[in-house]
Design a protein around this motif. Structure first.
Motif, PDB file in Angstrom:
ATOM      1  N   GLN A  29       0.831  -1.207   0.000  1.00  0.00           N
ATOM      2  CA  GLN A  29       0.000   0.000   0.000  1.00  0.00           C
ATOM      3  C   GLN A  29       0.862   1.253   0.000  1.00  0.00           C
ATOM      4  N   ILE A  30       1.917   1.231   0.819  1.00  0.00           N
ATOM      5  CA  ILE A  30       2.834   2.368   0.906  1.00  0.00           C
ATOM      6  C   ILE A  30       4.206   1.872   0.480  1.00  0.00           C
ATOM      7  N   LEU A  31       4.713   2.453  -0.583  1.00  0.00           N
ATOM      8  CA  LEU A  31       6.019   2.039  -1.100  1.00  0.00           C
ATOM      9  C   LEU A  31       7.126   2.860  -0.456  1.00  0.00           C
ATOM     10  N   GLY A  32       8.299   2.263  -0.363  1.00  0.00           N
ATOM     11  CA  GLY A  32       9.465   2.971   0.151  1.00  0.00           C
ATOM     12  C   GLY A  32       9.523   3.079   1.663  1.00  0.00           C
ATOM     13  N   GLN A  33       8.693   2.309   2.376  1.00  0.00           N
ATOM     14  CA  GLN A  33       8.738   2.341   3.840  1.00  0.00           C
ATOM     15  C   GLN A  33      10.052   1.778   4.347  1.00  0.00           C
ATOM     16  N   ASP A  34      10.517   2.300   5.447  1.00  0.00           N
ATOM     17  CA  ASP A  34      11.738   1.808   6.101  1.00  0.00           C
ATOM     18  C   ASP A  34      12.933   1.810   5.157  1.00  0.00           C
ATOM     19  N   GLY A  35      12.983   2.773   4.256  1.00  0.00           N
ATOM     20  CA  GLY A  35      14.130   2.902   3.363  1.00  0.00           C
ATOM     21  C   GLY A  35      14.183   1.880   2.248  1.00  0.00           C
ATOM     22  N   ARG A  36      13.098   1.110   2.059  1.00  0.00           N
ATOM     23  CA  ARG A  36      13.081   0.109   0.986  1.00  0.00           C
ATOM     24  C   ARG A  36      13.079   0.796  -0.363  1.00  0.00           C
ATOM     25  N   LYS A  37      13.844   0.277  -1.291  1.00  0.00           N
ATOM     26  CA  LYS A  37      13.867   0.772  -2.664  1.00  0.00           C
ATOM     27  C   LYS A  37      12.713   0.136  -3.440  1.00  0.00           C
ATOM     28  N   THR A  38      12.150   0.886  -4.341  1.00  0.00           N
ATOM     29  CA  THR A  38      11.075   0.387  -5.202  1.00  0.00           C
ATOM     30  C   THR A  38      11.625   0.208  -6.606  1.00  0.00           C
ATOM     31  N   VAL A  39      11.505  -1.010  -7.122  1.00  0.00           N
ATOM     32  CA  VAL A  39      11.976  -1.349  -8.460  1.00  0.00           C
ATOM     33  C   VAL A  39      10.756  -1.745  -9.288  1.00  0.00           C
ATOM     34  N   LEU A  40      10.556  -1.065 -10.402  1.00  0.00           N
ATOM     35  CA  LEU A  40       9.439  -1.335 -11.293  1.00  0.00           C
ATOM     36  C   LEU A  40       9.968  -2.048 -12.532  1.00  0.00           C
ATOM     37  N   VAL A  41       9.411  -3.218 -12.834  1.00  0.00           N
ATOM     38  CA  VAL A  41       9.827  -4.005 -13.988  1.00  0.00           C
ATOM     39  C   VAL A  41       8.783  -3.851 -15.089  1.00  0.00           C
ATOM     40  N   ASP A  70      11.225  -3.567  -2.843  1.00  0.00           N
ATOM     41  CA  ASP A  70       9.875  -3.844  -3.318  1.00  0.00           C
ATOM     42  C   ASP A  70       9.975  -3.939  -4.838  1.00  0.00           C
ATOM     43  N   VAL A  71       9.897  -5.164  -5.371  1.00  0.00           N
ATOM     44  CA  VAL A  71      10.000  -5.383  -6.814  1.00  0.00           C
ATOM     45  C   VAL A  71       8.585  -5.542  -7.359  1.00  0.00           C
ATOM     46  N   LEU A  72       8.193  -4.630  -8.235  1.00  0.00           N
ATOM     47  CA  LEU A  72       6.846  -4.597  -8.784  1.00  0.00           C
ATOM     48  C   LEU A  72       6.882  -5.021 -10.248  1.00  0.00           C
ATOM     49  N   ASN A  73       6.167  -6.082 -10.576  1.00  0.00           N
ATOM     50  CA  ASN A  73       6.132  -6.586 -11.942  1.00  0.00           C
ATOM     51  C   ASN A  73       4.971  -5.928 -12.676  1.00  0.00           C
ATOM     52  N   GLN A  89       4.208   6.140 -17.710  1.00  0.00           N
ATOM     53  CA  GLN A  89       3.668   7.473 -17.433  1.00  0.00           C
ATOM     54  C   GLN A  89       2.439   7.410 -16.533  1.00  0.00           C
ATOM     55  N   CYS A  90       1.629   6.370 -16.680  1.00  0.00           N
ATOM     56  CA  CYS A  90       0.451   6.204 -15.822  1.00  0.00           C
ATOM     57  C   CYS A  90       0.835   5.802 -14.396  1.00  0.00           C
ATOM     58  N   LEU A  91       1.860   4.964 -14.272  1.00  0.00           N
ATOM     59  CA  LEU A  91       2.239   4.438 -12.958  1.00  0.00           C
ATOM     60  C   LEU A  91       3.127   5.379 -12.146  1.00  0.00           C
ATOM     61  N   LEU A  92       3.896   6.223 -12.814  1.00  0.00           N
ATOM     62  CA  LEU A  92       4.871   7.069 -12.114  1.00  0.00           C
ATOM     63  C   LEU A  92       4.299   7.890 -10.951  1.00  0.00           C
ATOM     64  N   PRO A  93       3.160   8.558 -11.109  1.00  0.00           N
ATOM     65  CA  PRO A  93       2.675   9.378  -9.993  1.00  0.00           C
ATOM     66  C   PRO A  93       2.404   8.586  -8.710  1.00  0.00           C
ATOM     67  N   ASP A  94       1.905   7.355  -8.833  1.00  0.00           N
ATOM     68  CA  ASP A  94       1.601   6.544  -7.658  1.00  0.00           C
ATOM     69  C   ASP A  94       2.797   5.746  -7.161  1.00  0.00           C
ATOM     70  N   VAL A  95       3.567   5.187  -8.077  1.00  0.00           N
ATOM     71  CA  VAL A  95       4.633   4.256  -7.705  1.00  0.00           C
ATOM     72  C   VAL A  95       5.929   4.979  -7.348  1.00  0.00           C
ATOM     73  N   ARG A  96       6.310   5.987  -8.121  1.00  0.00           N
ATOM     74  CA  ARG A  96       7.555   6.739  -7.914  1.00  0.00           C
ATOM     75  C   ARG A  96       8.735   5.802  -7.623  1.00  0.00           C
ATOM     76  N   PRO A  97       9.066   4.945  -8.601  1.00  0.00           N
ATOM     77  CA  PRO A  97      10.128   3.950  -8.378  1.00  0.00           C
ATOM     78  C   PRO A  97      11.507   4.590  -8.263  1.00  0.00           C
ATOM     79  N   ASP A  98      12.373   3.907  -7.532  1.00  0.00           N
ATOM     80  CA  ASP A  98      13.774   4.306  -7.463  1.00  0.00           C
ATOM     81  C   ASP A  98      14.522   3.834  -8.695  1.00  0.00           C
ATOM     82  N   LEU A  99      14.046   2.747  -9.285  1.00  0.00           N
ATOM     83  CA  LEU A  99      14.680   2.167 -10.456  1.00  0.00           C
ATOM     84  C   LEU A  99      13.602   1.562 -11.344  1.00  0.00           C
ATOM     85  N   VAL A 100      13.725   1.773 -12.654  1.00  0.00           N
ATOM     86  CA  VAL A 100      12.838   1.146 -13.629  1.00  0.00           C
ATOM     87  C   VAL A 100      13.688   0.216 -14.479  1.00  0.00           C
TER      88      VAL A 100
END
Length: 176
Positions: A29-41, A70-73, A89-100
């Motif tokens: 629900q909340i990405l990036g908690q506790d310093g976790r990186k978000t990776v969008l595949v 947090d690896v998001l497929n 472009q649709c996902l960026l506002p909600d996901v705001r990944p550290d890496l794509v």
């Protein structure tokens, strides 16, 4: 979450689809908690993990090697890089990944240049005066999109049982 088995002559795997419509577990629900990186595949069937279990696909392997991420497929079978960009472009506002991670396969060359892929219309970009111009949006629907009961049901050049029944009831026309 929806789950089903995808069974062919070549493989038998479980497919789990999240509430967002992507393969794999529900996204936090909340990405990036506790310093976790978000990776969008992003990618097509290869990145999706076509024919392998979720844990054996790219996103599953990446998550296993880096459990602190947090690896998001968000891969979609049949998507070319043009559609992946629009999805990003649709996902960026909600996901705001550290890496794509964008997986590119050779078949995407023709998919990205075409107005249709796998029998369906799609958007595409054209290079115009050193800039990208988006064409085909909104995606025009076909008769089969509007009236799927008129569909034809070929599978490997043969009719399946549903196709035979639809022809018998006058809901579809045979393929000649």
């Amino acid at each position: 979450m929806a789950r089903a088995r995808h069974t062919t002559a070549e493989f038998d795997v479980e497919i789990a689809i999240s509430a967002r419509g992507f393969r794999g577990p529900e996204w936090p629900q909340i990405l990036g908690q506790d310093g976790r990186k978000t990776v969008l595949v992003l990618g097509d069937s290869f990145a999706l993990g076509w024919g392998v279990e979720q844990s054996e696909g790219l996103a599953g392997c990446l998550a296993a090697v880096h459990p602190e991420w947090d690896v998001l497929n968000a891969a979609v079978s049949g998507y070319g890089t043009d559609q992946q960009l629009l999805l990003l472009q649709c996902l960026l506002p909600d996901v705001r990944p550290d890496l794509v991670v964008c997986v590119f396969c050779a078949n995407e060359l023709w998919e990205s240049m075409a107005d249709m892929a796998y029998g369906r219309r799609k958007p595409r970009f054209r290079s115009v005066a050193f800039a990208l111009q988006l064409d085909g949006v909104p995606v025009p629907s076909s008769l089969l999109d509007r009236e799927p009961h008129r569909g034809r049901f070929p599978i490997d050049g043969h009719w399946n049982a549903v196709g035979h029944a639809a022809v018998a009831q006058g809901l579809a026309a045979p393929i000649h």
